[in-house]
Design an enzyme around this catalytic site. Structure first.
Site, PDB file in Angstrom:
ATOM      1  N   GLY A 169      38.867  -3.878 -19.380  1.00  0.00           N
ATOM      2  CA  GLY A 169      37.498  -3.389 -19.521  1.00  0.00           C
ATOM      3  C   GLY A 169      37.190  -2.182 -18.652  1.00  0.00           C
ATOM      4  CB  ALA A 170      35.595  -1.172 -16.270  1.00  0.00           C
ATOM      5  CD  GLU A 189      37.738  -3.845  -8.984  1.00  0.00           C
ATOM      6  OE1 GLU A 189      37.807  -3.754 -10.214  1.00  0.00           O
ATOM      7  OE2 GLU A 189      38.264  -4.778  -8.341  1.00  0.00           O
ATOM      8  CD  GLU A 200      34.618  -3.079 -13.309  1.00  0.00           C
ATOM      9  OE1 GLU A 200      35.218  -3.141 -12.225  1.00  0.00           O
ATOM     10  OE2 GLU A 200      34.861  -3.865 -14.261  1.00  0.00           O
ATOM     11  CG  HIS A 207      34.575  -5.504  -8.298  1.00  0.00           C
ATOM     12  ND1 HIS A 207      34.903  -6.718  -7.751  1.00  0.00           N
ATOM     13  CD2 HIS A 207      34.993  -5.555  -9.593  1.00  0.00           C
ATOM     14  CE1 HIS A 207      35.487  -7.467  -8.673  1.00  0.00           C
ATOM     15  NE2 HIS A 207      35.549  -6.799  -9.801  1.00  0.00           N
ATOM     16  CD  GLU A 220      37.881  -9.337 -10.586  1.00  0.00           C
ATOM     17  OE1 GLU A 220      36.739  -9.309 -11.091  1.00  0.00           O
ATOM     18  OE2 GLU A 220      38.504  -8.290 -10.299  1.00  0.00           O
TER      19      GLU A 220
END
Ligand code: B3K
Ligand code: ZN
Length: 903
Positions: free
Chosen positions: A267-268, A270, A304, A307, A326
């Site tokens: 997804g992405a 950080e 993100e 994070h 997470e």
């Protein structure tokens, strides 16, 4: 790649690093074909680690070492050794500077780990162990270093040069190249390192922090996508503010950047100050993205960003602690999203995900604790268990502490561990201290795999006016963990009277209850510790209906012998929105499973009436989280998915489940036609469709309800319904309504709808063939079709000029959507779906092992099917395992699911 069995990494083998890297100065000469990376590392012996053999072992993979010096002296080959995974420098001093120069090849990097090419840009992905593909390093999260980065590139191809931290100047070099410097003042683990270079368009905004610092916010996208960044930017600012007010966490660098890339494994990411995103979670316009896409973008952007404190400032000691960052960060993004829209609906969505993804994982061959004990390939452990169950563990602790003490606990955590790499246990210790409670037993949740089952029984004593609940807990065995200990489980309970009102709750031995109307008195958080617990409530004039596990207060499977009448009653009256929905789900689930087992396909009137009643109450609009919230109603009216139903059966009956679900939907569509049409028309606002699109949660809720209703109508179609769906497809101004109509048109039988579905599909393609994210929807819709020729169609689409195995989003849209999103056709009795998937995995594994391993998942639970399907799946898994040179990713998933590896 392994010919023999790849090694197993164990948590108990954790040792602190022998050396620390205080400072890392990196210089990149960037080019797609070959990039030169020069690293100057300041190393010293770690005072906290016992002395080893005196050698320095640096991780490194797929690097070509060009040069190596120690304190300025070029090392002769006798003083070092290089193999496939490491650079070992012999007999190093206690403190020294090591300089390496390596060459890497981004355009040949199809695994998308390390430095790689996405479209025309260069970007990196380092978590978990990608940094070792960039330079030799101690690539482990407990080694935190300060980075200074210099990037050099041809400005014609790569005018924008980005890395972590704060900008520290640019230069135009005499040879025409451009140089940019970045300096990150916060020590960080290597997995948070990032570089991006490309010809990128910029969208810029600003955020003023609580202490008054003005932070530029920059979103970089491929040129042409600038008009799709508004929502991501809005979400980012909302997240930054929320973290300040809810957790007292302010942003720390002088700049925050997001880059959207088209080729991305997940997804992405950080990376400190420079988040890199799959463009799917950045780009959105009402005509290109659905309401669900908008919600995901909001959640992922926030995740993100969050994070930065939970993951970056405080990171994980080792990868077994992954849920430290997470689980907590998912909990934080869930709460953020709940605050932006409807809390009740958000909870339902989160629990639906947990039940449909995590519960099956916990019950299958890949089951592992939130804090795993071993792994072969860490990339296989970015799982629903580590993320979603991990978030539930934080949620339970927040519930046990209450909001004020939980905030004290998180404050303590941030204060105590800032700048450190710590463990999930360190987190729990802060909660324990701030909450003044003993979480010794609670800690088992982190160590024990499997979903606990709660069996509830009750007894009402009319003479005494008492009601006793008895709750038994047990956790089924999981691979490698046969014996389970009882857990500390928060169990929220309410009792309803015959009118559906909450009763005041007083336990035997307590003084008289306070005001029955006072909030909190009507829901009690019981705490379960022993294998069997009993709670007796007093002062009850009649037998109550229990509302159990309110708000889904713990990630467990609940069993209680509700009658259908009880469930219908709870569905109509429970003050807990989550439990109203859950009662409806249980009712539908029961009916569907009965229909499967008895092959009886009739639907009881009472069920139809319960639905009719719910539809009657559907208002045009209402405030969130009331009975009448259209979004909540849409959730109530949505039948449990085929996958979820499969998880409830001992032996999955693929065809039976599909048939039962279709029959039920068609029956409701036919019998409730007028009611459904009334709701549909009431929410059909031609004016609004033509005019401005409204993104508010209330408007999205209305769209959800109308499209849910359209789905039912489409199951019992006639010319009128075809016209209705066609009108919506032709005139809607937003992707939510377009795609919902297209799905309905495609699923309607040809004898009613003719070629309307095919024509709509073609029109959709013509309109969107250049919008990659929309095109993914076009691929996925076809892969999920229940039509008998779907596999043939999917095979045909593999040859489509716009299909490519090199793009993970496209692979997920076509192959993933078929294998994970179309149980009916994937699990076809002849095994053709299995053969197809195995072929694709073998093609993908040498290119991108992470994606290959993820795609395997629908086949890992082969034991839950009938003997014929079991044999077919097993044969394909064995076939994969026989292949030489499998990646550790695929090897681990296949061998575990065949039961050949107990980890
Ligand atoms: N931390 C990343 C996931 C990295 C996955 C590596 N295989 C995204 C996230 O959870 O925020
Ligand atoms: Zn995360």
């Amino acid at each position: 790649m392994y010919r023999t069995t790849p090694p197993v990494i164990r948590r108990e083998d954790y040792r602190p690093a022998e050396f620390l890297i205080d400072q890392a100065d990196l210089r990149f000469e960037l080019d797609a074909g070959q990039t030169l990376v020069e690293a100057e590392l300041s190393l010293r012996r770690n005072p906290a680690a016992p002395r080893g053999d005196g050698d320095l072992h640096l991780d490194g993979e797929q690097l070509e070492l060009l040069d190596l010096t120690l304190d300025g002296r070029r090392l002769p080959p006798a003083e070092y050794r290089v193999d496939e995974h490491a650079l070992v420098v012999r007999r190093v001093p206690d403190r020294f500077r090591l300089r390496t120069r390596v060459q890497i090849h981004p355009s040949a990097n199809t695994a998308l780990e390390g430095l790689y090419v996405s479209g025309d840009m260069l970007c990196t992905q380092c978590e978990a162990e990608g940094f070792r593909r960039i330079t030799y390093f101690l690539d482990r999260p407990d080694v935190m270093s300060r980075y200074r980065v210099t990037l050099v590139a041809d400005p014609a191809r790569y005018p924008v040069l980005l890395s972590n931290g704060n900008p520290a100047g640019t230069e135009e070099l005499a040879d025409g190249r451009r140089l940019a410097r970045w300096d990150d003042p916060f020590p960080k683990p290597s997995y948070l390192f990032a570089v991006v270079a490309g010809d990128l368009a910029l969208v810029e905004d600003r955020f003023v922090t609580a202490s008054g610092r003005e932070i530029p916010l920059r979103i970089f996208v491929e040129p042409g996508n600038r008009d799709k960044c508004d929502h991501a930017m809005r979400s980012l600012k909302a997240a930054m503010r929320w973290d300040e007010t809810r957790y007292g966490r302010e942003y720390d660098l002088d700049l925050f950047m997001i880059v959207a890339v088209s080729h991305f494994n997940m997804g992405a990411m950080e990376n400190k100050g420079l988040n890199v995103f799959n463009d799917k979670f950045v780009l959105a316009r009402p005509d290109t993205a659905t309401d669900a896409d908008f919600a995901h973008i909001e959640g992922v952007v926030a995740h993100e960003y969050f994070h930065n404190w939970t993951g970056n400032r405080i990171t994980c000691r080792d990868w077994f602690q992954l849920s430290l960052k997470e689980g907590f960060t998912v909990y934080r993004d869930q709460e953020f999203s709940a605050d932006q829209g409807s809390r009740g609906v958000k909870r339902i969505e989160d629990v639906r995900l947990l039940r449909s993804r995590q519960f099956p994982e916990d019950a299958g061959p890949m089951a592992h604790p939130v804090r795993p004990d071993s792994y072969i390939e860490i990339n296989n452990f970015y799982t629903a268990t580590v993320y979603e169950k991990g978030a539930e563990l934080v949620r339970m602790q927040a519930g046990l502490l209450g909001p004020e003490r939980f905030r004290k606990g998180t404050d303590l955590y941030f204060e105590r561990f800032d700048g450190q790499a710590v463990t999930t246990d360190d987190f729990v210790a802060c909660m324990e201290q701030a909450g003044g409670l003993d979480l010794t037993q609670f800690r088992r949740w982190y160590a024990q795999a499997g979903t606990p089952v709660l069996e509830c029984a009750d007894h009402y004593d009319a003479d005494a006016g008492t009601y006793t609940l008895e709750i038994r807990q047990h956790t089924p065995a999981t691979p490698g963990q046969a014996d389970k200990q009882p857990l500390h489980i928060p169990f929220a309970v309410g009792l309803l009277d015959a009118q559906g009102r909450d009763l005041p709750l007083r336990l035997a031995g307590e003084s008289a209850a306070s005001e029955p109307t006072a909030a909190g008195v009507c829901t009690r958080m019981l705490e379960l510790r022993a294998p069997v617990e009993r709670f007796t409530f007093v002062g009850l004039a009649a037998r109550p209906v229990p509302s159990l596990l309110r708000g889904f207060s713990a990630p467990v499977r609940l069993r209680y012998p509700y009658s259908d009448a009880d469930l219908t009653f709870l569905m109509a009256h429970d003050s807990d929105g989550f439990n109203r929905w859950d009662a409806a789900q249980t009712l539908a689930q029961r009916l569907l499973l009965r229909m499967v087992e008895e092959e009886a396909l009739s639907v009881p009137d009472s069920f139809v009436e319960a639905f009719r009643q719910a539809l009657k109450e559907a208002p045009v609009d209402a405030s969130a989280d009331t009975q009448a919230d259209p979004a909540l109603l849409a959730e109530v009216l949505t039948l449990p998915s085929e996958g979820y139903l499969a998880d409830q059966m001992d032996c999955v009956d693929v065809d039976g489940i599909h048939r039962a679900r279709e029959t039920l939907a068609a029956t409701l569509g036919a019998l409730l036609r007028e009611d459904l049409l009334a709701v549909y028309e009431r929410h059909w606002q031609p004016g609004a469709e033509a005019g401005d699109y409204d993104l508010s949660p209330a408007a999205a809720g209305r769209r959800a309800l109308r499209n849910c209703v359209l789905g039912y109508l489409g199951q019992a179609p006639d010319a009128g319904i075809v016209a209705l769906a066609q009108r919506q497809f032709d005139t809607a101004n937003n992707m939510t309504d377009v795609i919902a109509a297209l799905r309905v048109l495609l699923e309607m039988p040809v004898d009613v709808a003719g070629d309307a579905g095919e024509r709509a599909l073609a029109a959709f393609y013509r309109r969107w063939s250049q919008e990659q994210l929309v095109l993914d929807k076009w691929f996925a819709l076809q892969a999920q079709s229940s039509r008998p020729d779907t596999l043939a169609r999917v095979k045909g689409l593999m040859k489509h000029p716009q299909f490519s195995l090199a793009n993970p989003n496209r692979v997920r849209a076509l192959i993933g959507a078929f294998a994970s999103g179309n149980p009916l056709r994937f699990h076809a009795e002849d095994g053709a779906g299995y053969g197809f998937l195995a072929d694709r995995i073998l093609e993908l594994d040498p290119l991108n092992p992470q994606i290959a391993a993820r795609l395997l998942h629908p086949m890992t639970r082969w034991r839950r099917y009938d003997p014929g399907r079991q044999a077919l799946m097993q044969r394909q898994l064995e076939r994969i395992l026989e292949v030489d040179g499998l990646s550790s990713d695929v090897y681990e998933v296949v061998s575990r699911s065949l039961g050949k590896d107990e980890g």
